[in-house]
Design an enzyme around this catalytic site. Structure first.
Site, PDB file in Angstrom:
ATOM      1  N   MET A 271      32.660 118.996  62.041  1.00  0.00           N
ATOM      2  CA  MET A 271      31.636 119.370  63.021  1.00  0.00           C
ATOM      3  C   MET A 271      32.354 119.574  64.343  1.00  0.00           C
ATOM      4  O   MET A 271      32.226 118.773  65.279  1.00  0.00           O
ATOM      5  CB  MET A 271      30.578 118.245  63.109  1.00  0.00           C
ATOM      6  CG  MET A 271      29.615 118.257  61.931  1.00  0.00           C
ATOM      7  SD  MET A 271      28.780 116.676  61.699  1.00  0.00           S
ATOM      8  CE  MET A 271      29.995 115.850  60.699  1.00  0.00           C
TER       9      MET A 271
ATOM     10  N   PHE B 287      24.747 112.453  63.846  1.00  0.00           N
ATOM     11  CA  PHE B 287      24.489 111.016  63.727  1.00  0.00           C
ATOM     12  C   PHE B 287      24.048 110.654  62.312  1.00  0.00           C
ATOM     13  O   PHE B 287      23.398 111.460  61.643  1.00  0.00           O
ATOM     14  CB  PHE B 287      23.385 110.589  64.709  1.00  0.00           C
ATOM     15  CG  PHE B 287      23.693 110.983  66.126  1.00  0.00           C
ATOM     16  CD1 PHE B 287      24.488 110.178  66.927  1.00  0.00           C
ATOM     17  CD2 PHE B 287      23.211 112.187  66.648  1.00  0.00           C
ATOM     18  CE1 PHE B 287      24.786 110.561  68.233  1.00  0.00           C
ATOM     19  CE2 PHE B 287      23.505 112.580  67.949  1.00  0.00           C
ATOM     20  CZ  PHE B 287      24.301 111.763  68.751  1.00  0.00           C
ATOM     21  N   GLY B 288      24.374 109.435  61.915  1.00  0.00           N
ATOM     22  CA  GLY B 288      23.832 108.891  60.680  1.00  0.00           C
ATOM     23  C   GLY B 288      22.441 108.337  60.930  1.00  0.00           C
ATOM     24  O   GLY B 288      22.003 108.226  62.081  1.00  0.00           O
ATOM     25  N   GLY B 289      21.741 108.027  59.869  1.00  0.00           N
ATOM     26  CA  GLY B 289      20.477 107.312  59.967  1.00  0.00           C
ATOM     27  C   GLY B 289      19.284 108.114  60.449  1.00  0.00           C
ATOM     28  O   GLY B 289      18.289 107.535  60.875  1.00  0.00           O
TER      29      GLY B 289
ATOM     30  N   HIS C  39      34.051 117.055  56.331  1.00  0.00           N
ATOM     31  CA  HIS C  39      33.004 117.871  56.968  1.00  0.00           C
ATOM     32  C   HIS C  39      33.357 118.012  58.448  1.00  0.00           C
ATOM     33  O   HIS C  39      33.242 117.043  59.205  1.00  0.00           O
ATOM     34  CB  HIS C  39      31.669 117.146  56.748  1.00  0.00           C
ATOM     35  CG  HIS C  39      30.488 117.739  57.449  1.00  0.00           C
ATOM     36  ND1 HIS C  39      29.291 117.071  57.580  1.00  0.00           N
ATOM     37  CD2 HIS C  39      30.291 118.941  58.056  1.00  0.00           C
ATOM     38  CE1 HIS C  39      28.425 117.816  58.238  1.00  0.00           C
ATOM     39  NE2 HIS C  39      29.008 118.956  58.555  1.00  0.00           N
TER      40      HIS C  39
ATOM     41  N   SER D 218      29.110 108.695  52.865  1.00  0.00           N
ATOM     42  CA  SER D 218      29.668 109.068  54.164  1.00  0.00           C
ATOM     43  C   SER D 218      30.247 107.853  54.879  1.00  0.00           C
ATOM     44  O   SER D 218      29.537 106.893  55.192  1.00  0.00           O
ATOM     45  CB  SER D 218      28.590 109.705  55.041  1.00  0.00           C
ATOM     46  OG  SER D 218      29.091 109.811  56.362  1.00  0.00           O
TER      47      SER D 218
ATOM     48  N   HIS E 232      32.919 111.238  51.689  1.00  0.00           N
ATOM     49  CA  HIS E 232      32.534 112.199  52.722  1.00  0.00           C
ATOM     50  C   HIS E 232      33.055 111.705  54.073  1.00  0.00           C
ATOM     51  O   HIS E 232      32.806 110.571  54.482  1.00  0.00           O
ATOM     52  CB  HIS E 232      31.011 112.327  52.746  1.00  0.00           C
ATOM     53  CG  HIS E 232      30.492 113.425  53.613  1.00  0.00           C
ATOM     54  ND1 HIS E 232      30.480 114.751  53.227  1.00  0.00           N
ATOM     55  CD2 HIS E 232      29.962 113.392  54.863  1.00  0.00           C
ATOM     56  CE1 HIS E 232      29.955 115.477  54.203  1.00  0.00           C
ATOM     57  NE2 HIS E 232      29.632 114.690  55.206  1.00  0.00           N
TER      58      HIS E 232
ATOM     59  N   MET F  49      33.784 114.791  64.147  1.00  0.00           N
ATOM     60  CA  MET F  49      32.929 115.323  65.236  1.00  0.00           C
ATOM     61  C   MET F  49      33.710 115.372  66.533  1.00  0.00           C
ATOM     62  O   MET F  49      34.439 114.430  66.851  1.00  0.00           O
ATOM     63  CB  MET F  49      31.728 114.392  65.439  1.00  0.00           C
ATOM     64  CG  MET F  49      30.922 114.166  64.184  1.00  0.00           C
ATOM     65  SD  MET F  49      29.562 113.032  64.534  1.00  0.00           S
ATOM     66  CE  MET F  49      28.812 112.929  62.913  1.00  0.00           C
TER      67      MET F  49
ATOM     68  N   MET G 293      22.696 121.028  55.647  1.00  0.00           N
ATOM     69  CA  MET G 293      22.347 119.871  56.484  1.00  0.00           C
ATOM     70  C   MET G 293      20.844 119.619  56.349  1.00  0.00           C
ATOM     71  O   MET G 293      20.036 120.526  56.582  1.00  0.00           O
ATOM     72  CB  MET G 293      22.685 120.127  57.948  1.00  0.00           C
ATOM     73  CG  MET G 293      24.169 120.131  58.303  1.00  0.00           C
ATOM     74  SD  MET G 293      25.132 118.735  57.694  1.00  0.00           S
ATOM     75  CE  MET G 293      24.263 117.351  58.436  1.00  0.00           C
TER      76      MET G 293
ATOM     77  N   GLY H 298      20.013 111.895  55.679  1.00  0.00           N
ATOM     78  CA  GLY H 298      18.753 111.260  55.295  1.00  0.00           C
ATOM     79  C   GLY H 298      18.533 111.143  53.800  1.00  0.00           C
ATOM     80  O   GLY H 298      17.389 110.964  53.349  1.00  0.00           O
TER      81      GLY H 298
ATOM     82  N   GLY I 124      24.997 108.187  53.729  1.00  0.00           N
ATOM     83  CA  GLY I 124      25.663 107.278  54.660  1.00  0.00           C
ATOM     84  C   GLY I 124      24.929 105.969  54.755  1.00  0.00           C
ATOM     85  O   GLY I 124      25.265 104.990  54.092  1.00  0.00           O
ATOM     86  N   SER I 125      23.866 105.948  55.586  1.00  0.00           N
ATOM     87  CA  SER I 125      23.189 104.669  55.821  1.00  0.00           C
ATOM     88  C   SER I 125      22.534 104.114  54.559  1.00  0.00           C
ATOM     89  O   SER I 125      22.506 102.901  54.377  1.00  0.00           O
ATOM     90  CB  SER I 125      22.198 104.782  56.977  1.00  0.00           C
ATOM     91  OG  SER I 125      21.533 105.996  56.947  1.00  0.00           O
TER      92      SER I 125
HETATM   93  C1  DX5 Z   1      25.565 113.731  60.093  1.00  0.00           C
HETATM   94  C2  DX5 Z   1      26.696 113.619  59.103  1.00  0.00           C
HETATM   95  C3  DX5 Z   1      26.299 112.911  57.865  1.00  0.00           C
HETATM   96  C4  DX5 Z   1      25.880 111.490  58.090  1.00  0.00           C
HETATM   97  C5  DX5 Z   1      24.821 111.200  57.096  1.00  0.00           C
HETATM   98  O1  DX5 Z   1      25.928 114.563  61.113  1.00  0.00           O
HETATM   99  O2  DX5 Z   1      27.157 114.918  58.724  1.00  0.00           O
HETATM  100  O3  DX5 Z   1      27.301 113.003  56.864  1.00  0.00           O
HETATM  101  O4  DX5 Z   1      26.920 110.546  57.947  1.00  0.00           O
HETATM  102  O5  DX5 Z   1      24.280 109.941  57.344  1.00  0.00           O
HETATM  103  P1  DX5 Z   1      22.891 109.495  56.719  1.00  0.00           P
HETATM  104  O6  DX5 Z   1      23.068 109.521  55.210  1.00  0.00           O
HETATM  105  O7  DX5 Z   1      22.714 108.118  57.264  1.00  0.00           O
HETATM  106  O8  DX5 Z   1      21.846 110.448  57.170  1.00  0.00           O
HETATM  107 ZN    ZN Z   2      28.490 115.050  56.941  1.00  0.00          ZN
END
Ligand code: DX5
Ligand code: ZN
Length: 215
Positions: A68, A143-145, A66, A8, A33, A37, A137, A177, A197-198
């Site tokens: 959102m 948010f990431g992380g 994706h 991501s 990815h 948002m 999901m 996650g 992502g993270s």
């Molecule tokens: C969250 C996003 C994810 C996000 C995942 O709303 O849809 O794609 O980037 O990040 P991690 O892998 O850090 O949870």
């Molecule tokens: Zn996503």
């Protein structure tokens, strides 16, 4: 079943997107990815079509976009033009999901539905036939992380059963996650594509982490 990784870009360095995309081009990842948002469907704002266009210029892998955003059907053609290859929309954001999925397919992209953690897999009974991918999901989007929600394993298994019954070609994707600890369990439960992502971008060696996630 496949084992695909879709890093991501939300966790990439937005000031050095080209550099980070070129790193991913050289890695074993399969898709990129791209999290869009709008600050309404989710609390956070990320980026829109103009940035996706620039991502596309540098990416050598399919863009897994994706959305959102509320009422994503309004933007299908915009994201097609921006270079999306796979376009996923939230079940919770679509009043006319059937129409939106057909619009994505008709534009030549692969289409998918995303389910929030509290949205039941059973609600896909009448749309799974239209899906190239379903994205579960494993955190609340925005948010990431964030921390991985354990109930996701059950949902992956339920979705695998539904796909086996009604659309065996549909890919199961998991987002939120994901790390090297839960990735093997997610693949074993029946996932085909993992978003990370993270765990990729905060790693000291993203290329190696991607390899490890795929194992
Ligand atoms: C969250 C996003 C994810 C996000 C995942 O709303 O849809 O794609 O980037 O990040 P991690 O892998 O850090 O949870
Ligand atoms: Zn996503």
């Amino acid at each position: 079943m496949m084992k695909l990784i879709s890093p991501s870009l939300l966790s990439a360095d937005f000031g050095n997107l080209q550099r980070d995309i070129e790193m991913l081009n050289k890695s074993d990842c399969d898709w990129l990815h791209v999290d869009v948002m709008d600050g309404v469907f989710v609390p956070n704002i990320s980026f829109g079509q103009p940035v996706v266009k620039h991502i596309k210029k540098h990416a050598q892998k399919p863009l897994d976009v994706h959305l959102m955003i509320v009422d994503p059907g309004r933007y299908v053609n915009d994201f097609k033009e921006a270079g999306a290859d796979i376009l996923t929309v939230h079940y919770e954001a679509c009043t006319h999901l059937d129409r939106t999925l057909h619009a994505i397919k008709d534009s030549g992209m692969r289409c998918g539905v995303v389910l929030n953690p509290a949205t039941a897999v059973a609600l896909l009974e009448d749309s799974i036939q239209l899906c190239d991918v379903v994205l579960l999901m494993s955190v609340n989007p925005g948010f990431g992380g964030q921390k991985f929600i354990e109930n996701t394993y059950n949902k992956v298994r339920q979705l695998r059963d539904l796909c086996n019954r009604k659309n065996p070609n549909c890919l199961i994707e998991v987002d939120g996650g994901v790390n090297t600890d839960n990735a093997p369990k997610l693949f074993a439960a029946g996932a085909d594509v993992l978003v990370a992502g993270s765990s990729v971008f905060k790693s000291t060696n993203p290329i190696e982490t991607i390899k490890e996630l795929k194992k």
